[in-house]
Design a protein around this motif. Structure first.
Motif, PDB file in Angstrom:
ATOM      1  N   SER A 132      21.938 -77.063 -48.445  1.00 53.33           N
ATOM      2  CA  SER A 132      20.629 -76.442 -48.369  1.00 53.33           C
ATOM      3  C   SER A 132      20.641 -74.996 -48.837  1.00 53.33           C
ATOM      4  O   SER A 132      19.778 -74.569 -49.573  1.00 53.33           O
ATOM      5  CB  SER A 132      20.120 -76.509 -46.943  1.00 53.33           C
ATOM      6  OG  SER A 132      20.997 -75.787 -46.115  1.00 53.33           O
TER       7      SER A 132
ATOM      8  N   VAL B  26       6.643 -82.704 -48.452  1.00 53.14           N
ATOM      9  CA  VAL B  26       8.030 -82.227 -48.421  1.00 53.14           C
ATOM     10  C   VAL B  26       8.119 -80.786 -48.928  1.00 53.14           C
ATOM     11  O   VAL B  26       8.781 -79.937 -48.324  1.00 53.14           O
ATOM     12  CB  VAL B  26       8.940 -83.139 -49.292  1.00 53.14           C
ATOM     13  CG1 VAL B  26      10.349 -82.580 -49.338  1.00 53.14           C
ATOM     14  CG2 VAL B  26       8.954 -84.548 -48.737  1.00 53.14           C
ATOM     15  N   ARG B  27       7.426 -80.518 -50.012  1.00 49.49           N
ATOM     16  CA  ARG B  27       7.438 -79.172 -50.578  1.00 49.49           C
ATOM     17  C   ARG B  27       6.850 -78.152 -49.611  1.00 49.49           C
ATOM     18  O   ARG B  27       7.351 -77.043 -49.469  1.00 49.49           O
ATOM     19  CB  ARG B  27       6.621 -79.141 -51.878  1.00 49.49           C
ATOM     20  CG  ARG B  27       7.339 -79.786 -53.008  1.00 49.49           C
ATOM     21  CD  ARG B  27       8.344 -78.794 -53.562  1.00 49.49           C
ATOM     22  NE  ARG B  27       8.707 -79.169 -54.912  1.00 49.49           N
ATOM     23  CZ  ARG B  27       8.673 -78.339 -55.938  1.00 49.49           C
ATOM     24  NH1 ARG B  27       8.293 -77.099 -55.785  1.00 49.49           N
ATOM     25  NH2 ARG B  27       9.028 -78.750 -57.119  1.00 49.49           N
ATOM     26  N   THR B  30       9.493 -77.749 -46.754  1.00 45.79           N
ATOM     27  CA  THR B  30      10.789 -77.147 -47.072  1.00 45.79           C
ATOM     28  C   THR B  30      10.662 -75.810 -47.788  1.00 45.79           C
ATOM     29  O   THR B  30      11.516 -74.951 -47.645  1.00 45.79           O
ATOM     30  CB  THR B  30      11.644 -78.076 -47.959  1.00 45.79           C
ATOM     31  OG1 THR B  30      10.920 -78.381 -49.151  1.00 45.79           O
ATOM     32  CG2 THR B  30      12.000 -79.358 -47.235  1.00 45.79           C
ATOM     33  N   GLN B  31       9.594 -75.636 -48.563  1.00 46.46           N
ATOM     34  CA  GLN B  31       9.489 -74.417 -49.362  1.00 46.46           C
ATOM     35  C   GLN B  31       8.224 -73.628 -49.109  1.00 46.46           C
ATOM     36  O   GLN B  31       8.043 -72.550 -49.670  1.00 46.46           O
ATOM     37  CB  GLN B  31       9.550 -74.782 -50.859  1.00 46.46           C
ATOM     38  CG  GLN B  31      10.869 -75.437 -51.246  1.00 46.46           C
ATOM     39  CD  GLN B  31      10.847 -75.902 -52.687  1.00 46.46           C
ATOM     40  OE1 GLN B  31       9.873 -76.506 -53.129  1.00 46.46           O
ATOM     41  NE2 GLN B  31      11.905 -75.633 -53.426  1.00 46.46           N
ATOM     42  N   MET B  47      15.361 -82.949 -50.482  1.00 45.84           N
ATOM     43  CA  MET B  47      15.377 -81.539 -50.101  1.00 45.84           C
ATOM     44  C   MET B  47      16.008 -81.466 -48.713  1.00 45.84           C
ATOM     45  O   MET B  47      16.020 -82.456 -47.974  1.00 45.84           O
ATOM     46  CB  MET B  47      13.957 -81.002 -49.999  1.00 45.84           C
ATOM     47  CG  MET B  47      13.189 -81.066 -51.280  1.00 45.84           C
ATOM     48  SD  MET B  47      12.870 -79.423 -51.863  1.00 45.84           S
ATOM     49  CE  MET B  47      12.310 -79.752 -53.508  1.00 45.84           C
ATOM     50  N   LYS B  49      16.210 -79.052 -45.134  1.00 45.37           N
ATOM     51  CA  LYS B  49      15.792 -77.887 -44.368  1.00 45.37           C
ATOM     52  C   LYS B  49      16.479 -77.943 -43.007  1.00 45.37           C
ATOM     53  O   LYS B  49      16.505 -78.978 -42.356  1.00 45.37           O
ATOM     54  CB  LYS B  49      14.281 -77.857 -44.197  1.00 45.37           C
ATOM     55  CG  LYS B  49      13.821 -76.599 -43.459  1.00 45.37           C
ATOM     56  CD  LYS B  49      12.376 -76.285 -43.726  1.00 45.37           C
ATOM     57  CE  LYS B  49      11.916 -75.123 -42.855  1.00 45.37           C
ATOM     58  NZ  LYS B  49      10.658 -74.555 -43.312  1.00 45.37           N
ATOM     59  N   LYS B  59      19.678 -80.226 -38.983  1.00 39.58           N
ATOM     60  CA  LYS B  59      19.584 -80.295 -40.443  1.00 39.58           C
ATOM     61  C   LYS B  59      18.826 -81.559 -40.825  1.00 39.58           C
ATOM     62  O   LYS B  59      19.224 -82.671 -40.475  1.00 39.58           O
ATOM     63  CB  LYS B  59      20.991 -80.323 -41.027  1.00 39.58           C
ATOM     64  CG  LYS B  59      21.043 -80.211 -42.524  1.00 39.58           C
ATOM     65  CD  LYS B  59      22.476 -79.910 -42.938  1.00 39.58           C
ATOM     66  CE  LYS B  59      22.637 -79.957 -44.439  1.00 39.58           C
ATOM     67  NZ  LYS B  59      24.013 -79.603 -44.820  1.00 39.58           N
ATOM     68  N   GLN B  61      17.627 -83.914 -43.724  1.00 39.64           N
ATOM     69  CA  GLN B  61      17.833 -84.303 -45.117  1.00 39.64           C
ATOM     70  C   GLN B  61      16.650 -85.189 -45.479  1.00 39.64           C
ATOM     71  O   GLN B  61      16.530 -86.299 -44.978  1.00 39.64           O
ATOM     72  CB  GLN B  61      19.138 -85.083 -45.214  1.00 39.64           C
ATOM     73  CG  GLN B  61      19.773 -85.091 -46.564  1.00 39.64           C
ATOM     74  CD  GLN B  61      21.038 -85.923 -46.559  1.00 39.64           C
ATOM     75  OE1 GLN B  61      20.969 -87.136 -46.722  1.00 39.64           O
ATOM     76  NE2 GLN B  61      22.185 -85.298 -46.364  1.00 39.64           N
TER      77      GLN B  61
END
Lengths: 443, 203
Positions: A132, B26-27, B30-31, B47, B49, B59, B61
């Motif tokens: 990550s 997801v985007r 995670t972002q 991704m 996070k 974590k 996945q």
């Protein structure tokens, strides 16, 4: 990058390696840059003999990032770059290598492209690694370095870092146009070389019968923008080698395509076809580059091309990703009718209806020809892709066992990162102009 | 960086029709991004996070799959190892809701029987275009014994909650399994007080 040399040369088919990997100097020295990047690049650029290979490997990803970040730069100003580089590096070394760069500029163009492609590929491999922090870090590094390059280029205001990789015609007009139109750095030698290349193509295309093998060979190192449309049409098998038959063939095929449209397109809302059409209709508004998808005229054309292709190829039908394969043809054929300064906006509404129709039909047929050769990529279970990914794995295992082992250790499957490479023929991995350059060699 | 720097690792797989917003969820999570006009997901994407829940590093996945049927042979292989599945539909698209039974059959066939499935109705920012009522979806999810949530990846509504609630449920599930199986070595963090309700009250 000494230890990478062998790997690079494997991919590079043409030309001898130009001394001093100049790209690093360029990529590393766009200020202000990430200190992390800075460190790793200085390390490699000045090559302290004590740097253990292992250490270097750790920073490889960053190197790739920085190497590729400058690769899309349009308005390279050599003097400026040299000045910046000189501040941070041993001036003598920099100047010496830099002069070589200028001298070898035209040679480098091709090599850069190959390197870019390779680096992009490797970047993908790396970014698939299950980690990550690296993922986030690299994204950051990427946007930072791209931001700088764009701010130093002429059309900086147009370029956000995301656009750079996604909306090609805007950010890369000159390279899209010919691959070597760096207006500020064009040397007379370069122009001469280009002119002689163009002549070679023109002679070959003039006929009476174009030798396709010869054309393919010549195209390997890139097709000049001016002759790319006709060269692609010939290489794909759409146009006959015989000059006298070309015009009539074009007319016949264009008529044939629009007969298909007339015959089939109304059926897009029929029950048997509505799933196909719906899928296409969902995908077109999210395709790249943005400049295309924002023009209703373009999206209509893409929808027609894809729908007609899908129902005429029921064994595979429309599969997501095929939409990306229309783009290079369409862009190349449209560019034929646009002045260089217009390509940036890529406004197809300025083109006469008839021209646009011809482009549509030609794009359809060329895409069909391309897909004919890879239809098993898109049939049930996609055996063509499975096979190609296996081949890639075998290839990597043979030429770079370390990478292979690394992936294996982290339980990264090739299918996880390379599936899309094959499914979209790298359209999502490299900028459009690089795809176009790559396709010079596919057909 | 150490790959082992977490207390729990969970695999979450998003599935559902094409264009319902799986990638955007997801985007967003995670972002923190909602980039419009992203190309359709091809095959699978993933991704990662890492989140902290009650002081423990979890974590996540997250595997994002392509919605089109042709990619099913690729995406199915990811169901098996999933700890959780996020089955997504688009509240403005009846079709995407009507396909849910088909997706449940996929899950039945390919996923582990211990998998936690969450039903997510995305795009609630497009309320005036809603085609699937909340009540219908709630009833459906209840009948199928699924947790249910409506989200907007665009407005960032319930997206954090979706993933963090899921993480909490996965943690308590993991603890239960540990207790049931009477595993000799307890999981890291064993003994700390943790409850689904207390750790999921962040919204």
């Amino acid at each position: 990058m000494a230890s990478d040399t062998g790997r690079k040369q494997f991919w590079k088919r043409s030309g001898a390696k130009v001394p001093g990997s100049i790209q690093h100097v360029y990529g590393a020295q766009h200020p202000p840059f990430d200190p992390l990047l800075h460190g790793s690049l200085i390390k490699t650029s000045s090559k302290p003999p004590t740097t253990p290979v292992k250490l270097k490997k750790v920073s490889t990803f960053q190197e790739f990032e920085s190497n590729t970040s400058d690769a899309w730069d349009l308005g390279d100003d050599d003097d400026e770059l040299l000045a910046i580089a000189a501040e941070n590096l041993n001036t003598e070394v920099v100047m010496e290598t830099a002069h070589k760069v200028i001298q070898n500029h035209s040679k480098l163009q091709e090599q850069h492209k190959l390197q870019e492609e390779q680096l992009q590929e490797e970047k993908q491999v790396e970014s698939s690694e299950v980690s990550s922090v690296a993922y986030v870090d690299n994204r950051l590094v990427k946007s930072v370095s791209e931001g700088h390059t764009s701010s130093s280029s002429d059309n900086a205001s147009e370029n956000s870092s995301m656009q750079r990789s996604q909306s090609l015609p805007q950010t890369s007009t000159p390279p899209l146009a010919s691959g070597v139109d760096h207006s500020t750095s064009v040397t007379s030698a370069l122009t001469e070389r280009e002119a002689s290349r163009l002549d070679k193509f023109k002679q070959l295309l003039a006929g009476p019968n174009t030798n396709l093998e010869e054309l393919r060979k010549l195209s390997w190192s890139g097709i000049p923008k001016q002759v790319r449309p006709i060269a692609w049409k010939l290489l794909s098998g759409y146009l006959p080698a015989n000059v006298d038959r070309r015009e009539s063939t074009l007319q016949r095929k264009r008529k044939e395509y629009f007969a298909f449209v007339e015959q089939y397109y109304d059926s897009r809302n029929d029950e048997s076809h509505q799933d196909t059409y719906r899928q296409i209709h969902i995908d077109i508004p999210r395709m790249s580059p943005e400049v295309l998808r924002l023009q209703p005229k373009v999206t209509e054309i893409f929808e027609r091309i894809l729908f007609i292709w899908a129902i005429r190829h029921p064994a595979s039908g429309y599969v997501q990703g095929i939409n990306d394969l229309v783009t290079p043809f369409f862009v190349v054929f449209v560019c034929e009718y646009m002045e260089d300064d217009e390509v940036e906006n890529f406004d197809v509404s300025s083109l006469p209806e008839e021209v646009l129709q011809n482009i549509e039909a030609d794009s359809y047929w060329c895409m069909s020809k391309l897909l004919d050769g890879i239809q098993d990529n898109y049939t049930f279970a996609q055996p063509g892709i499975q096979k190609k990914v296996k081949m890639l794995e075998e290839l990597v295992r043979r030429i770079d066992e370390q990478v292979h082992r690394h992936l294996d250790q982290h339980e990264v499957k090739y299918l996880q990162f390379a599936f899309r490479w094959m499914n979209n023929l790298l359209m999502r991995e490299v900028p459009l102009r690089c795809t176009i350059r790559l396709w010079d060699t596919y057909q | 960086m150490s790959m082992e720097d977490y207390d729990f690792l969970f695999k979450i797989v998003l599935i559902g029709n094409a264009g319902v917003g799986k990638t955007c969820l997801v985007r967003r999570f995670t972002q923190g991004l909602f980039p419009p006009g992203q190309g359709a997901t091809i095959g699978v994407d993933f991704m990662i996070k890492t989140v902290e829940i009650n002081g423990e590093k979890v974590k996540l996945q997250i595997w994002d799959t392509a919605g089109q049927e042709r990619f099913r042979s690729i995406t199915q292989s990811y169901y098996r190892s999933a700890n959780a599945l996020i089955l997504t539909y688009d509240i403005t698209c009846e079709e995407s809701f009507r396909c849910l039974p088909e997706w449940l059959r996929e899950i039945e066939q390919y996923a582990s029987n211990k998998v936690i499935t969450v039903l997510v109705g995305n795009k609630i920012d497009l309320a005036d275009k809603r085609e699937v009522s909340q009540q219908r979806a709630a009833e459906f999810s209840e009948a199928q014994d699924m947790y249910y949530l409506e989200t907007s990846a665009k407005e960032s509504d319930n997206v954090e909650k979706l993933f963090l609630d899921l993480a909490c449920r996965l943690i308590s599930e993991a603890r239960q399994n540990t207790l049931v199986n009477n595993v000799a070595s307890p999981l890291p963090g064993e003994g700390k007080s943790i409850s689904y309700l207390t750790c999921c009250n962040f919204n």
